[in-house]
Design a protein around this motif. Structure first.
Motif, PDB file in Angstrom:
ATOM      1  N   SER A   1      12.161   3.800 -71.560  1.00 20.63           N
ATOM      2  CA  SER A   1      11.246   2.773 -72.075  1.00 20.63           C
ATOM      3  C   SER A   1      11.432   2.516 -73.556  1.00 20.63           C
ATOM      4  O   SER A   1      10.971   1.482 -74.076  1.00 20.63           O
ATOM      5  N   ALA A   2      12.069   3.416 -74.261  1.00 24.39           N
ATOM      6  CA  ALA A   2      12.270   3.250 -75.702  1.00 24.39           C
ATOM      7  C   ALA A   2      13.627   2.650 -76.047  1.00 24.39           C
ATOM      8  O   ALA A   2      13.878   2.312 -77.209  1.00 24.39           O
ATOM      9  N   ILE A   3      14.500   2.514 -75.064  1.00 21.21           N
ATOM     10  CA  ILE A   3      15.865   2.041 -75.299  1.00 21.21           C
ATOM     11  C   ILE A   3      15.894   0.527 -75.502  1.00 21.21           C
ATOM     12  O   ILE A   3      15.211  -0.231 -74.799  1.00 21.21           O
ATOM     13  N   LEU A   4      16.713   0.087 -76.463  1.00 22.03           N
ATOM     14  CA  LEU A   4      16.909  -1.343 -76.687  1.00 22.03           C
ATOM     15  C   LEU A   4      17.846  -1.914 -75.628  1.00 22.03           C
ATOM     16  O   LEU A   4      18.781  -1.249 -75.179  1.00 22.03           O
ATOM     17  N   ALA A   5      17.591  -3.147 -75.243  1.00 21.92           N
ATOM     18  CA  ALA A   5      18.415  -3.796 -74.220  1.00 21.92           C
ATOM     19  C   ALA A   5      19.855  -3.959 -74.692  1.00 21.92           C
ATOM     20  O   ALA A   5      20.801  -3.835 -73.908  1.00 21.92           O
ATOM     21  N   LYS A   6      20.040  -4.220 -75.960  1.00 25.49           N
ATOM     22  CA  LYS A   6      21.382  -4.391 -76.521  1.00 25.49           C
ATOM     23  C   LYS A   6      21.454  -3.704 -77.877  1.00 25.49           C
ATOM     24  O   LYS A   6      20.456  -3.516 -78.556  1.00 25.49           O
ATOM     25  N   GLY A   7      22.670  -3.317 -78.264  1.00 21.57           N
ATOM     26  CA  GLY A   7      22.900  -2.795 -79.598  1.00 21.57           C
ATOM     27  C   GLY A   7      22.651  -1.311 -79.742  1.00 21.57           C
ATOM     28  O   GLY A   7      22.554  -0.570 -78.764  1.00 21.57           O
ATOM     29  N   LYS A   8      22.531  -0.906 -81.005  1.00 19.85           N
ATOM     30  CA  LYS A   8      22.424   0.513 -81.321  1.00 19.85           C
ATOM     31  C   LYS A   8      20.977   0.996 -81.235  1.00 19.85           C
ATOM     32  O   LYS A   8      20.044   0.269 -81.565  1.00 19.85           O
ATOM     33  N   ASN A   9      20.850   2.231 -80.801  1.00 14.18           N
ATOM     34  CA  ASN A   9      19.560   2.902 -80.740  1.00 14.18           C
ATOM     35  C   ASN A   9      19.527   4.005 -81.790  1.00 14.18           C
ATOM     36  O   ASN A   9      20.549   4.627 -82.087  1.00 14.18           O
ATOM     37  N   CYS A  10      18.352   4.271 -82.315  1.00 13.78           N
ATOM     38  CA  CYS A  10      18.182   5.273 -83.359  1.00 13.78           C
ATOM     39  C   CYS A  10      17.336   6.431 -82.836  1.00 13.78           C
ATOM     40  O   CYS A  10      16.226   6.217 -82.342  1.00 13.78           O
ATOM     41  N   VAL A  11      17.866   7.645 -82.930  1.00 12.05           N
ATOM     42  CA  VAL A  11      17.108   8.837 -82.562  1.00 12.05           C
ATOM     43  C   VAL A  11      16.814   9.636 -83.830  1.00 12.05           C
ATOM     44  O   VAL A  11      17.692   9.807 -84.687  1.00 12.05           O
ATOM     45  N   VAL A  12      15.573  10.086 -83.955  1.00  6.68           N
ATOM     46  CA  VAL A  12      15.133  10.907 -85.082  1.00  6.68           C
ATOM     47  C   VAL A  12      14.506  12.178 -84.530  1.00  6.68           C
ATOM     48  O   VAL A  12      13.698  12.128 -83.587  1.00  6.68           O
ATOM     49  N   VAL A  13      14.906  13.317 -85.089  1.00  5.23           N
ATOM     50  CA  VAL A  13      14.366  14.616 -84.681  1.00  5.23           C
ATOM     51  C   VAL A  13      13.815  15.314 -85.916  1.00  5.23           C
ATOM     52  O   VAL A  13      14.524  15.461 -86.917  1.00  5.23           O
ATOM     53  N   LYS A  14      12.542  15.714 -85.836  1.00  3.80           N
ATOM     54  CA  LYS A  14      11.930  16.476 -86.934  1.00  3.80           C
ATOM     55  C   LYS A  14      11.692  17.904 -86.454  1.00  3.80           C
ATOM     56  O   LYS A  14      11.141  18.124 -85.370  1.00  3.80           O
ATOM     57  N   VAL A  15      12.102  18.880 -87.265  1.00  6.16           N
ATOM     58  CA  VAL A  15      12.053  20.287 -86.860  1.00  6.16           C
ATOM     59  C   VAL A  15      11.293  21.111 -87.888  1.00  6.16           C
ATOM     60  O   VAL A  15      11.519  20.969 -89.105  1.00  6.16           O
ATOM     61  N   TRP A  16      10.407  21.969 -87.375  1.00  6.38           N
ATOM     62  CA  TRP A  16       9.750  22.971 -88.214  1.00  6.38           C
ATOM     63  C   TRP A  16      10.077  24.346 -87.660  1.00  6.38           C
ATOM     64  O   TRP A  16       9.911  24.597 -86.457  1.00  6.38           O
ATOM     65  N   ASP A  17      10.566  25.230 -88.515  1.00  2.00           N
ATOM     66  CA  ASP A  17      10.919  26.593 -88.104  1.00  2.00           C
ATOM     67  C   ASP A  17      10.447  27.570 -89.175  1.00  2.00           C
ATOM     68  O   ASP A  17      11.076  27.686 -90.230  1.00  2.00           O
ATOM     69  N   PRO A  18       9.356  28.305 -88.914  1.00  2.00           N
ATOM     70  CA  PRO A  18       8.822  29.209 -89.936  1.00  2.00           C
ATOM     71  C   PRO A  18       9.528  30.555 -90.026  1.00  2.00           C
ATOM     72  O   PRO A  18       9.133  31.406 -90.814  1.00  2.00           O
ATOM     73  N   THR A  19      10.569  30.769 -89.225  1.00  2.00           N
ATOM     74  CA  THR A  19      11.325  32.026 -89.215  1.00  2.00           C
ATOM     75  C   THR A  19      10.360  33.206 -89.073  1.00  2.00           C
ATOM     76  O   THR A  19       9.649  33.288 -88.083  1.00  2.00           O
ATOM     77  N   ASP A  20      10.303  34.122 -90.038  1.00  2.00           N
ATOM     78  CA  ASP A  20       9.455  35.314 -89.898  1.00  2.00           C
ATOM     79  C   ASP A  20       8.082  35.150 -90.537  1.00  2.00           C
ATOM     80  O   ASP A  20       7.399  36.134 -90.808  1.00  2.00           O
ATOM     81  N   LYS A  21       7.658  33.905 -90.754  1.00  2.00           N
ATOM     82  CA  LYS A  21       6.336  33.660 -91.330  1.00  2.00           C
ATOM     83  C   LYS A  21       5.334  33.195 -90.277  1.00  2.00           C
ATOM     84  O   LYS A  21       4.247  32.717 -90.609  1.00  2.00           O
ATOM     85  N   SER A  22       5.690  33.335 -88.995  1.00  2.00           N
ATOM     86  CA  SER A  22       4.778  32.960 -87.921  1.00  2.00           C
ATOM     87  C   SER A  22       5.061  33.846 -86.719  1.00  2.00           C
ATOM     88  O   SER A  22       5.804  34.830 -86.829  1.00  2.00           O
ATOM     89  N   SER A  23       4.505  33.504 -85.571  1.00  2.00           N
ATOM     90  CA  SER A  23       4.511  34.424 -84.433  1.00  2.00           C
ATOM     91  C   SER A  23       5.492  34.052 -83.332  1.00  2.00           C
ATOM     92  O   SER A  23       5.507  34.683 -82.287  1.00  2.00           O
ATOM     93  N   GLN A  24       6.317  33.039 -83.556  1.00  2.00           N
ATOM     94  CA  GLN A  24       7.216  32.601 -82.488  1.00  2.00           C
ATOM     95  C   GLN A  24       8.376  33.587 -82.292  1.00  2.00           C
ATOM     96  O   GLN A  24       8.787  34.269 -83.232  1.00  2.00           O
ATOM     97  N   PRO A  25       8.930  33.692 -81.079  1.00  2.00           N
ATOM     98  CA  PRO A  25      10.131  34.516 -80.863  1.00  2.00           C
ATOM     99  C   PRO A  25      11.295  34.008 -81.716  1.00  2.00           C
ATOM    100  O   PRO A  25      11.561  32.812 -81.782  1.00  2.00           O
ATOM    101  N   ARG A  26      11.986  34.938 -82.386  1.00  2.00           N
ATOM    102  CA  ARG A  26      13.080  34.539 -83.280  1.00  2.00           C
ATOM    103  C   ARG A  26      14.231  35.525 -83.283  1.00  2.00           C
ATOM    104  O   ARG A  26      15.237  35.318 -83.963  1.00  2.00           O
ATOM    105  N   GLY A  27      14.092  36.666 -82.570  1.00  2.00           N
ATOM    106  CA  GLY A  27      15.179  37.626 -82.541  1.00  2.00           C
ATOM    107  C   GLY A  27      15.420  38.260 -83.896  1.00  2.00           C
ATOM    108  O   GLY A  27      14.513  38.770 -84.531  1.00  2.00           O
ATOM    109  N   LYS A  28      16.675  38.216 -84.366  1.00  2.00           N
ATOM    110  CA  LYS A  28      17.064  38.925 -85.594  1.00  2.00           C
ATOM    111  C   LYS A  28      16.939  38.074 -86.871  1.00  2.00           C
ATOM    112  O   LYS A  28      17.379  38.489 -87.936  1.00  2.00           O
ATOM    113  N   GLN A  29      16.352  36.890 -86.780  1.00  2.00           N
ATOM    114  CA  GLN A  29      16.282  36.018 -87.955  1.00  2.00           C
ATOM    115  C   GLN A  29      15.169  36.457 -88.906  1.00  2.00           C
ATOM    116  O   GLN A  29      14.036  36.676 -88.483  1.00  2.00           O
ATOM    117  N   VAL A  30      15.487  36.535 -90.193  1.00  2.00           N
ATOM    118  CA  VAL A  30      14.485  36.787 -91.230  1.00  2.00           C
ATOM    119  C   VAL A  30      14.805  35.930 -92.456  1.00  2.00           C
ATOM    120  O   VAL A  30      15.941  35.510 -92.655  1.00  2.00           O
TER     121      VAL A  30
END
Length: 605
Positions: free
Chosen positions: A158-187
């Protein structure tokens, strides 16, 4: 002819310009595959061989990027280009910057939909993004996802244009060891056994066309005792279909076809002379799966399956043993953390990723413990094809600092907040879901060395109920409770059987750590360490053989599996069988293979 020359020159200049815009950054060591990275053709293999469609488009490559303060509006201008799918902290990203918990990383790129996909629904896939991702297509929010180790996708039709180029934007937040999410060996401040953070997109991004009704996922279960192969499909879209059809091939020969309706599992009675999967004979049946309405094929995917069984049983001496296909097998492998000096979480190329698995086989091991990290889908397919058993860890994490500093168990489980528990349970379920169909995985490992360990019996019981086809190792080297299938000990440097469980299989989940520094192949010139250190390959190999011989003697005393630390050096850890850049095999491969083969075959009768 002149037009051809002009076109050729234009093409050559375009390639030169692309390379000029990107280069690996930093002065640290790199693998030989780093020089093979082509920014116009990055990790070009189909990213999900367990469920492959014939039409797709890779969105890896150069994206625009910007670093903004957390909560700010999306940027109008970008700072430069980043090579996806390499984390921004990595050399191969071409950026090499650290992101704090007070910042967010924004990606942008344009793409076109092939004209042959007209009338199809379009799925946008992400192999993995660490940690929270928000996605827009043509300024329309298409979805969000949390979890740094699992794939996700959005229907962006539903977001795709019928013709031409489409633009995708991704925003990422990663608190590493400052929050409670699983992160393995990252600090945020790497040292010792803790490594560089990994932020953002770190696995392949791609799009593919599907019908309005399509197969979303597969759930493949072998049952060798009853000669059954069960294929369950999860469907999405406007479901107006009659049949799920599954064809089973032995190489290129069609041997069976079965069908079901209304998303019922397809139960396939396999031949009496069915070929079983094992490290010595990793046979895979090819599957073709179709969603049909009458004679019309709405969706078709290719997959594969293996007939194999993981179990435990008491032997004639009263020792509980791990079994493969109802026969005792000593599972002997390496700790494999899956880190790369140039790509961090992401191997530079598919051949690089395959190399580590091949070398594990070359050393004579039959198993890998995938240590508090989840790999891209192709890694598990390589293990399936090569015949390597996998113990899959849950990546550890939590903001409570006590878990990071506890090396040995003290019998006290940490108390996690309700939100921390919820994140853990959500991500652990997603990991099991996305990896369920890979034959190589024998064992789920929810916790490691008391790091973030909580409600062990409850988590282990849930894991076993959710997937009864595999073994559960509740806490590798951690706080021990009488739950799951395995008691897992850690002991450095030499093997020791200091605890034993007569009701479960007793294993040595970590030992070894023999260190050897090779001057031109280290992450840092100093701070390098191993549990024990030697000055030559001969000395280190002699020590390895000494430990292996001791391990062999402990098998008859009660050990049913063991994991050596580790396959490669990682950052300042220099206890690998290979250097971090994979350029030097540090120990004598032939001597190790001989003793390892003896250990792997110790329970054969």
């Amino acid at each position: 002819m002149r037009r051809f020359i002009v076109f050729l020159l234009f093409f050559m200049f375009a390639i030169i310009e692309t390379f000029a815009q990107w280069k690996a950054v930093g002065s640290r060591i790199k693998t030989e595959w780093s020089s093979q990275v082509d920014p116009s053709n990055v990790l070009s293999e189909y990213p999900r061989p367990i469920m492959e469609r014939d039409k797709w488009k890779n969105l890896n490559g150069l994206w625009n990027y910007a670093i903004i303060n957390k909560g700010e509006s999306l940027p109008i201008k970008f700072e430069g280009e980043i090579l996806v799918p390499f984390a921004i902290e990595s050399s191969l990203s071409g950026v090499g910057k650290l992101i704090t918990e007070q910042q967010e990383l924004v990606y942008q790129r344009y793409f076109e939909i092939p004209s042959s996909w007209k009338g199809k629904s379009i799925l946008l896939h992400f192999g993995a993004v660490d940690w929270k991702a928000d996605v827009w297509v043509n300024n329309i929010k298409v979805g969000s996802h949390t979890g740094g180790f699992t794939p996700f996708s959005f229907n962006i039709t539903s977001a795709i244009l019928a013709k031409g180029k489409n633009c995708v934007v991704v925003k990422v937040w990663d608190p590493t060891d400052k929050s409670s999410q699983p992160r393995g060996k990252q600090v945020s401040k790497p040292e010792g056994i803790w490594y560089t953070p990994v932020t953002g997109i770190w696995q392949t991004v791609w799009i593919e066309p599907v019908s309005n009704a399509y197969i979303e996922s597969l759930h493949i279960t072998p049952d060798i005792d009853n000669h059954l192969l069960i294929v369950k499909t999860e469907l999405e879209g406007s479901i107006n279909a009659d049949v799920i059809e599954v064809e089973v091939y032995d190489d290129e020969n069609l041997i069976l076809t079965e069908k079901s309706i209304y998303s019922q599992p397809v139960e396939i009675v396999m031949p009496q002379n069915v070929k079983l999967w094992s490290p010595d004979s990793p046979f895979l049946y090819k599957l073709k799966i179709r969603l049909k309405k009458g004679n019309e094929i709405l969706d078709a995917v290719e997959s594969y399956a293996a007939m194999r069984k993981y179990s435990v049983r008491r032997d004639s001496h009263g020792i509980v043993r791990l079994e493969l296909n109802n026969k005792a097998l000593f599972q002997f492998g390496t700790l494999d953390q899956g880190w790369w000096p140039d790509g961090l979480y992401t191997a530079p190329t598919d051949d690089a990723m395959l190399y580590d698995i091949k070398k594990t086989k070359d050393f004579g091991f039959n198993m890998i413990r995938k240590h508090i990290k989840v790999e891209p889908a192709r890694w598990y397919t390589h293990c399936d094809r090569l015949g390597i058993i996998v113990w899959q860890d849950m990546p550890s994490g939590d903001s409570n600092p006590q878990w990071q500093n506890r090396k040995y168990f003290d019998g006290i489980e940490m108390k996690r907040s309700l939100s921390s528990e919820a994140i853990y349970r959500k991500e652990w379920k997603e990991i099991i879901d996305c990896l369920y169909s890979y034959p190589c995985i024998s064992t789920w490992v929810p916790f490691n060395e008391a790091w973030g360990q909580f409600k062990t019996a409850e988590v282990a019981d849930w894991t076993k109920q959710y997937d009864p086809t595999r073994l559960v190792n509740p806490a590798s080297g951690g706080n021990h409770y009488t739950c799951g299938d395995i008691l897992d000990l850690h002991n450095y440097p030499a093997p020791e059987l200091y605890l034993y469980d007569a009701q479960r299989a007793t294993v040595l989940g970590e030992y070894g750590g023999i260190g050897l520094v090779l001057k031109d192949h280290v992450w840092e010139p100093d701070r390098n360490w191993g549990y024990v250190q030697f000055n030559s390959s001969t000395e280190a190999t002699d020590e390895y053989i000494k430990y292996a011989e001791k391990l062999y003697r402990l098998i008859e005393k009660g050990f049913s599996a063991a994991v050596y630390t580790q396959i490669t050096d990682v950052e300042v850890e220099v206890n690998g069988l290979m250097t971090y850049d994979r350029k030097v095999i540090k120990l004598d491969e032939e001597r190790i293979k001989r003793v390892n083969s003896r250990i792997c075959n110790a329970l054969e009768k």
